[in-house]
Write a protein that holds these residues in place. Structure first.
Motif, PDB file in Angstrom:
ATOM      1  N   ALA A 155       2.628 -15.335  -0.632  1.00 13.95           N
ATOM      2  CA  ALA A 155       1.679 -16.231   0.029  1.00 13.95           C
ATOM      3  C   ALA A 155       0.383 -15.490   0.349  1.00 13.95           C
ATOM      4  N   VAL A 156      -0.584 -16.261   0.802  1.00 18.00           N
ATOM      5  CA  VAL A 156      -1.852 -15.706   1.276  1.00 18.00           C
ATOM      6  C   VAL A 156      -1.588 -14.617   2.319  1.00 18.00           C
ATOM      7  N   SER A 157      -0.517 -14.799   3.084  1.00 18.89           N
ATOM      8  CA  SER A 157      -0.180 -13.850   4.149  1.00 18.89           C
ATOM      9  C   SER A 157       0.067 -12.436   3.625  1.00 18.89           C
ATOM     10  N   ASP A 158       0.456 -12.279   2.367  1.00 14.99           N
ATOM     11  CA  ASP A 158       0.619 -10.929   1.804  1.00 14.99           C
ATOM     12  C   ASP A 158      -0.720 -10.253   1.570  1.00 14.99           C
ATOM     13  N   PHE A 159      -1.768 -11.056   1.417  1.00 16.79           N
ATOM     14  CA  PHE A 159      -3.007 -10.526   0.880  1.00 16.79           C
ATOM     15  C   PHE A 159      -3.623  -9.429   1.733  1.00 16.79           C
ATOM     16  N   GLU A 160      -3.676  -9.659   3.035  1.00 15.73           N
ATOM     17  CA  GLU A 160      -4.393  -8.730   3.896  1.00 15.73           C
ATOM     18  C   GLU A 160      -3.753  -7.344   3.882  1.00 15.73           C
ATOM     19  N   TYR A 161      -2.448  -7.317   3.995  1.00  9.61           N
ATOM     20  CA  TYR A 161      -1.693  -6.062   3.956  1.00  9.61           C
ATOM     21  C   TYR A 161      -1.866  -5.382   2.590  1.00  9.61           C
ATOM     22  N   GLU A 162      -1.731  -6.158   1.534  1.00  6.39           N
ATOM     23  CA  GLU A 162      -1.842  -5.583   0.185  1.00  6.39           C
ATOM     24  C   GLU A 162      -3.259  -5.058  -0.079  1.00  6.39           C
ATOM     25  N   PHE A 163      -4.236  -5.806   0.393  1.00 10.41           N
ATOM     26  CA  PHE A 163      -5.632  -5.417   0.241  1.00 10.41           C
ATOM     27  C   PHE A 163      -5.869  -4.066   0.919  1.00 10.41           C
ATOM     28  N   GLN A 164      -5.326  -3.947   2.132  1.00 13.92           N
ATOM     29  CA  GLN A 164      -5.501  -2.725   2.912  1.00 13.92           C
ATOM     30  C   GLN A 164      -4.861  -1.525   2.205  1.00 13.92           C
ATOM     31  N   ILE A 165      -3.620  -1.669   1.748  1.00 10.62           N
ATOM     32  CA  ILE A 165      -2.998  -0.484   1.135  1.00 10.62           C
ATOM     33  C   ILE A 165      -3.605  -0.172  -0.238  1.00 10.62           C
ATOM     34  N   ALA A 166      -4.047  -1.201  -0.946  1.00 14.95           N
ATOM     35  CA  ALA A 166      -4.689  -0.939  -2.245  1.00 14.95           C
ATOM     36  C   ALA A 166      -5.998  -0.178  -2.044  1.00 14.95           C
ATOM     37  N   GLN A 167      -6.782  -0.590  -1.053  1.00 16.55           N
ATOM     38  CA  GLN A 167      -8.049   0.092  -0.752  1.00 16.55           C
ATOM     39  C   GLN A 167      -7.790   1.527  -0.325  1.00 16.55           C
ATOM     40  N   MET A 168      -6.773   1.698   0.521  1.00 18.04           N
ATOM     41  CA  MET A 168      -6.456   3.018   1.039  1.00 18.04           C
ATOM     42  C   MET A 168      -5.993   3.939  -0.088  1.00 18.04           C
ATOM     43  N   ASN A 169      -5.118   3.435  -0.942  1.00 16.32           N
ATOM     44  CA  ASN A 169      -4.627   4.270  -2.043  1.00 16.32           C
ATOM     45  C   ASN A 169      -5.765   4.656  -2.988  1.00 16.32           C
TER      46      ASN A 169
ATOM     47  N   ALA B   8      -8.879   4.919  -2.121  1.00 20.67           N
ATOM     48  CA  ALA B   8      -9.757   5.839  -1.388  1.00 20.67           C
ATOM     49  C   ALA B   8      -9.202   7.266  -1.404  1.00 20.67           C
ATOM     50  N   VAL B   9      -7.887   7.400  -1.282  1.00 21.42           N
ATOM     51  CA  VAL B   9      -7.331   8.762  -1.289  1.00 21.42           C
ATOM     52  C   VAL B   9      -7.182   9.315  -2.699  1.00 21.42           C
ATOM     53  N   CYS B  10      -7.137   8.450  -3.695  1.00 25.90           N
ATOM     54  CA  CYS B  10      -7.060   8.928  -5.080  1.00 25.90           C
ATOM     55  C   CYS B  10      -7.722   7.902  -5.988  1.00 25.90           C
ATOM     56  N   ASP B  11      -8.946   8.208  -6.431  1.00 25.08           N
ATOM     57  CA  ASP B  11      -9.691   7.179  -7.170  1.00 25.08           C
ATOM     58  C   ASP B  11      -9.207   7.007  -8.613  1.00 25.08           C
ATOM     59  N   GLN B  12      -8.230   7.805  -9.031  1.00 25.95           N
ATOM     60  CA  GLN B  12      -7.621   7.614 -10.346  1.00 25.95           C
ATOM     61  C   GLN B  12      -6.638   6.451 -10.334  1.00 25.95           C
ATOM     62  N   VAL B  13      -6.233   6.046  -9.155  1.00 25.31           N
ATOM     63  CA  VAL B  13      -5.148   5.070  -9.035  1.00 25.31           C
ATOM     64  C   VAL B  13      -5.678   3.648  -8.854  1.00 25.31           C
ATOM     65  N   GLU B  14      -5.146   2.720  -9.642  1.00 24.06           N
ATOM     66  CA  GLU B  14      -5.494   1.304  -9.510  1.00 24.06           C
ATOM     67  C   GLU B  14      -4.232   0.515  -9.154  1.00 24.06           C
ATOM     68  N   THR B  15      -4.427  -0.513  -8.316  1.00 25.37           N
ATOM     69  CA  THR B  15      -3.311  -1.390  -7.973  1.00 25.37           C
ATOM     70  C   THR B  15      -3.462  -2.699  -8.728  1.00 25.37           C
ATOM     71  N   LEU B  16      -2.433  -3.116  -9.431  1.00 23.02           N
ATOM     72  CA  LEU B  16      -2.450  -4.396 -10.139  1.00 23.02           C
ATOM     73  C   LEU B  16      -1.396  -5.308  -9.528  1.00 23.02           C
ATOM     74  N   PHE B  17      -1.780  -6.584  -9.387  1.00 13.65           N
ATOM     75  CA  PHE B  17      -0.899  -7.537  -8.709  1.00 13.65           C
ATOM     76  C   PHE B  17      -0.358  -8.576  -9.671  1.00 13.65           C
ATOM     77  N   MET B  18       0.896  -8.935  -9.461  1.00 13.68           N
ATOM     78  CA  MET B  18       1.462 -10.079 -10.166  1.00 13.68           C
ATOM     79  C   MET B  18       1.816 -11.128  -9.132  1.00 13.68           C
ATOM     80  N   MET B  19       1.422 -12.365  -9.430  1.00 10.57           N
ATOM     81  CA  MET B  19       1.757 -13.454  -8.525  1.00 10.57           C
ATOM     82  C   MET B  19       3.244 -13.741  -8.631  1.00 10.57           C
ATOM     83  N   THR B  20       3.846 -14.010  -7.505  1.00  4.19           N
ATOM     84  CA  THR B  20       5.257 -14.368  -7.479  1.00  4.19           C
ATOM     85  C   THR B  20       5.535 -15.581  -8.370  1.00  4.19           C
ATOM     86  N   SER B  21       6.711 -15.621  -8.946  1.00  7.02           N
ATOM     87  CA  SER B  21       7.126 -16.828  -9.669  1.00  7.02           C
ATOM     88  C   SER B  21       7.517 -17.889  -8.644  1.00  7.02           C
TER      89      SER B  21
END
Ligand code: COD
Length: 162
Positions: free
Chosen positions: A92-106, A108-121
C-alpha cells in the motif's frame, strides 16, 4: 555481466507475498540473494537460522537463488558479494514513506547501490509477516498466507510460548 539483486528483509516469517517477489525477481535478474538481516530492530518471533531454514524449505531448488544472512549495513554486504541492486516489494501507499527513506539512505551511504521496487501482486496487497503472526496467535487459519512448513513452524512456536 551477471545482474545479482539482493532481496533483503526480516522474513519473520516468509509469506506468499515475499515468495511472489522472489519468483518475479528471478524472471528479471540473473541471480537473487535473499538476505536475512541478523540485526533487525524489530523483535523477531523466529531466530535468524529458523528464518533462513524456512525460506530454504519453501523456495525450492534453484541454482540462481541463494539464501544468506547479513550483519551491519546492507550496502557493505552488497559490496562484499558484488551486487548493486536492492529488490524491494511495495504494497500500500503506507509502505512508501519507509521504503523511500531506506532507499535514500542506502544510496547516500553507497552511491553504487540502486533500489528497485516491484508492486505487490493483487492477492498479496494486504499481506505482511506481522498480520500472519497475529492471526496465527489468535488461532486463525493462515493457509492462504504462508506455505505449509511456515504454518507448522508458526503453530509449533506459538504452542511453545503458551
Ligand atoms: N507483497 C509485496 N512485497 C512484500 C509483501 C507483500 N505482501 N510483504 C513484504 N513485502 C516486501 C517488503 O515491502 C520488503 O520490501 C520485503 O518484502 C521484506 O519485508 P520484511 O518486512 O521482511 O523486511 P524489512 O522491511 O523488515 O527489512 C528491512 C531491512 C532488514 C532490509 C533493513 O532494516 C536493513 O537493511 N537493515 C540493515 C541495516 C542497514 O543497512 N540499515 C541502513 C538502511 S535503513
Amino acid at each position: 555481466t551477471r545482474h545479482i539483486a539482493v532481496y533483503p528483509g526480516s522474513f519473520d516469517p516468509i509469506t506468499y507475498g515475499h515468495l511472489d517477489i522472489i519468483h518475479r525477481g528471478l524472471d528479471v535478474f540473473d541471480e537473487i540473494v535473499v538476505a536475512v538481516a541478523r540485526n533487525a530492530e524489530k523483535k523477531a518471533l523466529f531466530t535468524t537460522s529458523e528464518r533462513v531454514e524456512l525460506i530454504r524449505a519453501v523456495v525450492g531448488d534453484n541454482p540462481r537463488l541463494r539464501v544468506d544472512t547479513f550483519d551491519g549495513l546492507l550496502v557493505n554486504y552488497m559490496t562484499s558479494i558484488g551486487s548493486r541492486v536492492i529488490l524491494r516489494g511495495l504494497r500500500a501507499v503506507s509502505d512508501f514513506e519507509y521504503e523511500f527513506q531506506i532507499a535514500q539512505m542506502n544510496h547516500a551511504v553507497c552511491d553504487q547501490v540502486e533500489t528497485l521496487f516491484m508492486m505487490t501482486s493483487v492477492p498479496y496487497g494486504y499481506l505482511s509477516s506481522s498480520i500472519v503472526k497475529e492471526v496465527a496467535s489468535l488461532g486463525g487459519n493462515v493457509d492462504a498466507f504462508v506455505p505449509e512448513p511456515v504454518r507448522d513452524a508458526l503453530l509449533a512456536k506459538l504452542t511453545d510460548r503458551s
